[in-house]
Design a protein around this motif. Structure first.
Motif, mmCIF file in Angstrom:
data_model
loop_
_atom_site.group_PDB
_atom_site.id
_atom_site.type_symbol
_atom_site.label_atom_id
_atom_site.label_comp_id
_atom_site.label_asym_id
_atom_site.label_seq_id
_atom_site.Cartn_x
_atom_site.Cartn_y
_atom_site.Cartn_z
ATOM 1 N N VAL A 1 0.850 -1.009 0.096
ATOM 2 C CA VAL A 1 0.095 -0.054 -0.025
ATOM 3 C C VAL A 1 0.706 1.274 -0.237
ATOM 4 C CG1 VAL A 1 -1.939 1.231 1.032
ATOM 5 C CG2 VAL A 1 -1.588 -1.221 1.551
ATOM 6 N N MET A 2 0.483 2.269 -0.799
ATOM 7 C CA MET A 2 1.478 3.387 -0.823
ATOM 8 C C MET A 2 0.447 4.662 -0.499
ATOM 9 S SD MET A 2 3.696 2.535 -4.173
ATOM 10 C CE MET A 2 2.497 2.332 -5.129
ATOM 11 N N TRP A 3 0.763 5.693 0.019
ATOM 12 C CA TRP A 3 -0.161 6.726 0.350
ATOM 13 C C TRP A 3 0.756 8.024 0.054
ATOM 14 C CZ3 TRP A 3 0.794 3.150 4.326
ATOM 15 C CH2 TRP A 3 -0.392 2.489 4.659
ATOM 16 N N ASN A 4 -0.049 9.053 -0.318
ATOM 17 C CA ASN A 4 0.148 10.572 -0.197
ATOM 18 C C ASN A 4 -0.095 11.061 1.202
ATOM 19 O OD1 ASN A 4 2.145 10.900 -2.279
ATOM 20 N ND2 ASN A 4 0.188 10.931 -3.561
ATOM 21 N N ILE A 5 0.717 12.013 2.005
ATOM 22 C CA ILE A 5 0.234 12.146 3.153
ATOM 23 C C ILE A 5 0.074 13.832 3.263
ATOM 24 C CG2 ILE A 5 1.107 12.264 5.729
ATOM 25 C CD1 ILE A 5 0.541 9.475 4.469
ATOM 26 N N LEU A 6 -1.050 14.211 3.999
ATOM 27 C CA LEU A 6 -1.423 15.611 4.266
ATOM 28 C C LEU A 6 -0.361 16.291 5.255
ATOM 29 C CD1 LEU A 6 -3.796 17.372 3.503
ATOM 30 C CD2 LEU A 6 -4.807 16.799 5.405
ATOM 31 N N GLY A 7 -0.192 17.529 5.220
ATOM 32 C CA GLY A 7 0.395 18.334 5.692
ATOM 33 C C GLY A 7 0.541 19.905 5.295
ATOM 34 N N GLN A 8 0.179 20.686 6.251
ATOM 35 C CA GLN A 8 0.424 22.129 5.917
ATOM 36 C C GLN A 8 1.630 22.682 6.250
ATOM 37 O OE1 GLN A 8 -2.423 24.002 4.821
ATOM 38 N NE2 GLN A 8 -3.737 21.730 5.042
ATOM 39 N N GLY A 9 2.451 22.679 5.298
ATOM 40 C CA GLY A 9 3.811 22.935 5.391
ATOM 41 C C GLY A 9 4.766 21.661 5.532
ATOM 42 N N ALA A 10 6.160 21.826 5.344
ATOM 43 C CA ALA A 10 6.908 20.581 5.076
ATOM 44 C C ALA A 10 7.002 20.037 6.628
ATOM 45 C CB ALA A 10 8.225 21.174 4.786
ATOM 46 N N SER A 11 7.175 20.771 7.924
ATOM 47 C CA SER A 11 7.337 20.248 9.009
ATOM 48 C C SER A 11 6.111 19.262 9.398
ATOM 49 C CB SER A 11 7.609 21.242 9.953
ATOM 50 O OG SER A 11 6.706 22.214 10.199
ATOM 51 N N GLU A 12 4.944 19.867 9.035
ATOM 52 C CA GLU A 12 3.899 19.083 9.639
ATOM 53 C C GLU A 12 3.674 17.775 8.691
ATOM 54 O OE1 GLU A 12 -1.000 19.899 10.409
ATOM 55 O OE2 GLU A 12 -0.278 20.772 8.748
ATOM 56 N N LYS A 13 4.065 17.961 7.328
ATOM 57 C CA LYS A 13 3.740 16.797 6.343
ATOM 58 C C LYS A 13 4.911 15.664 6.949
ATOM 59 C CE LYS A 13 4.083 15.272 1.736
ATOM 60 N NZ LYS A 13 3.542 15.538 0.322
ATOM 61 N N LYS A 14 6.074 16.109 7.219
ATOM 62 C CA LYS A 14 7.225 15.346 7.805
ATOM 63 C C LYS A 14 6.595 14.679 9.080
ATOM 64 C CE LYS A 14 12.086 15.061 9.117
ATOM 65 N NZ LYS A 14 12.997 15.731 9.501
ATOM 66 N N ALA A 15 6.058 15.248 10.072
ATOM 67 C CA ALA A 15 5.739 14.636 11.342
ATOM 68 C C ALA A 15 4.370 13.776 10.969
ATOM 69 C CB ALA A 15 4.907 15.787 12.184
ATOM 70 N N ASN A 16 3.724 14.182 10.033
ATOM 71 C CA ASN A 16 2.239 12.961 9.724
ATOM 72 C C ASN A 16 2.889 11.700 9.174
ATOM 73 O OD1 ASN A 16 0.569 14.871 10.959
ATOM 74 N ND2 ASN A 16 -0.049 15.637 8.859
ATOM 75 N N ILE A 17 3.889 11.883 8.334
ATOM 76 C CA ILE A 17 4.850 10.727 7.783
ATOM 77 C C ILE A 17 5.204 9.859 8.787
ATOM 78 C CG2 ILE A 17 6.571 9.987 6.232
ATOM 79 C CD1 ILE A 17 6.130 12.517 4.293
ATOM 80 N N GLU A 18 6.018 10.524 9.675
ATOM 81 C CA GLU A 18 6.602 9.724 10.725
ATOM 82 C C GLU A 18 5.487 9.016 11.615
ATOM 83 O OE1 GLU A 18 9.487 7.895 12.942
ATOM 84 O OE2 GLU A 18 9.640 8.780 10.994
ATOM 85 N N LYS A 19 4.387 9.547 11.850
ATOM 86 C CA LYS A 19 3.331 9.293 12.677
ATOM 87 C C LYS A 19 2.543 7.930 11.802
ATOM 88 C CE LYS A 19 -1.075 10.196 14.656
ATOM 89 N NZ LYS A 19 -2.405 11.017 14.864
ATOM 90 N N VAL A 20 2.471 7.883 10.548
ATOM 91 C CA VAL A 20 2.065 6.831 9.667
ATOM 92 C C VAL A 20 3.085 5.682 9.884
ATOM 93 C CG1 VAL A 20 1.474 5.941 7.338
ATOM 94 C CG2 VAL A 20 0.725 8.172 7.875
ATOM 95 N N LYS A 21 4.317 6.087 9.591
ATOM 96 C CA LYS A 21 5.533 5.204 9.734
ATOM 97 C C LYS A 21 5.369 4.500 10.942
ATOM 98 C CE LYS A 21 10.354 4.768 9.044
ATOM 99 N NZ LYS A 21 10.690 3.526 9.819
ATOM 100 N N THR A 22 5.517 4.978 11.915
ATOM 101 C CA THR A 22 5.765 4.324 13.501
ATOM 102 C C THR A 22 4.352 3.775 13.705
ATOM 103 O OG1 THR A 22 4.811 6.512 14.524
ATOM 104 C CG2 THR A 22 7.444 5.938 14.313
ATOM 105 N N SER A 23 3.121 4.107 13.677
ATOM 106 C CA SER A 23 1.885 3.513 13.703
ATOM 107 C C SER A 23 1.560 1.897 12.971
ATOM 108 C CB SER A 23 0.571 4.383 13.129
ATOM 109 O OG SER A 23 0.718 5.621 13.951
ATOM 110 N N PHE A 24 2.205 1.933 11.787
ATOM 111 C CA PHE A 24 2.216 0.610 11.037
ATOM 112 C C PHE A 24 3.266 -0.129 11.571
ATOM 113 C CE2 PHE A 24 -0.863 2.801 8.177
ATOM 114 C CZ PHE A 24 -1.748 1.606 7.861
ATOM 115 N N GLU A 25 4.335 0.533 11.938
ATOM 116 C CA GLU A 25 5.415 -0.542 12.367
ATOM 117 C C GLU A 25 5.100 -1.099 13.897
ATOM 118 O OE1 GLU A 25 9.458 1.356 10.459
ATOM 119 O OE2 GLU A 25 8.748 2.373 12.484
ATOM 120 N N SER A 26 4.141 -0.337 14.506
ATOM 121 C CA SER A 26 3.780 -1.091 15.984
ATOM 122 C C SER A 26 2.989 -2.417 15.639
ATOM 123 C CB SER A 26 2.681 0.176 16.582
ATOM 124 O OG SER A 26 1.245 0.312 15.882
ATOM 125 N N LEU A 27 2.455 -2.618 14.596
ATOM 126 C CA LEU A 27 1.680 -3.850 14.047
ATOM 127 C C LEU A 27 2.595 -5.082 14.113
ATOM 128 C CD1 LEU A 27 -0.664 -2.667 11.543
ATOM 129 C CD2 LEU A 27 -1.066 -2.788 13.897
#
Length: 102
Positions: free
Chosen positions: A6-32
């Protein structure tokens, strides 16, 4: 064996928010990892190419059988992650395919 990608594009208002959201997606799935019966492998990658047609995050998983993949789709831990990330993913692409284990 069934591979589920599965591949996603991630939402973010600006580069720092997008980076944080990408990290949240990554760590959330890795927790499985280790929580889903029949899941043989789970890997999450973050794009570093920055080309305009690339997706931001990829989830690569392997399951013993199609039944295991189907069970993952409704597994409470997976649903918890999916719900926690609701609204962060703006587009989604998926490929599932069977690999002979001869």
């Amino acid at each position: 064996m069934v591979k589920h990608i599965v591949m996603w594009n991630i939402l973010g208002q600006g580069a720092s928010e997008k980076k944080a959201n990408i990290e949240k997606v990554k760590t959330s799935f890795e927790s499985l990892k280790g929580k889903i019966p029949g899941m043989l492998h789970l890997e999450v990658g973050v794009d570093h190419s920055a080309i305009d047609y690339a997706c931001d995050v990829v989830l690569y998983t392997e399951f013993q059988t199609q039944a295991d993949l189907d069970a993952y789709a409704v597994h409470p831990e997976h649903l918890k992650v999916r719900d926690a990330l609701n609204g962060l993913r703006v587009s989604r692409h998926q490929v599932d395919y069977v690999v002979s284990t001869q």
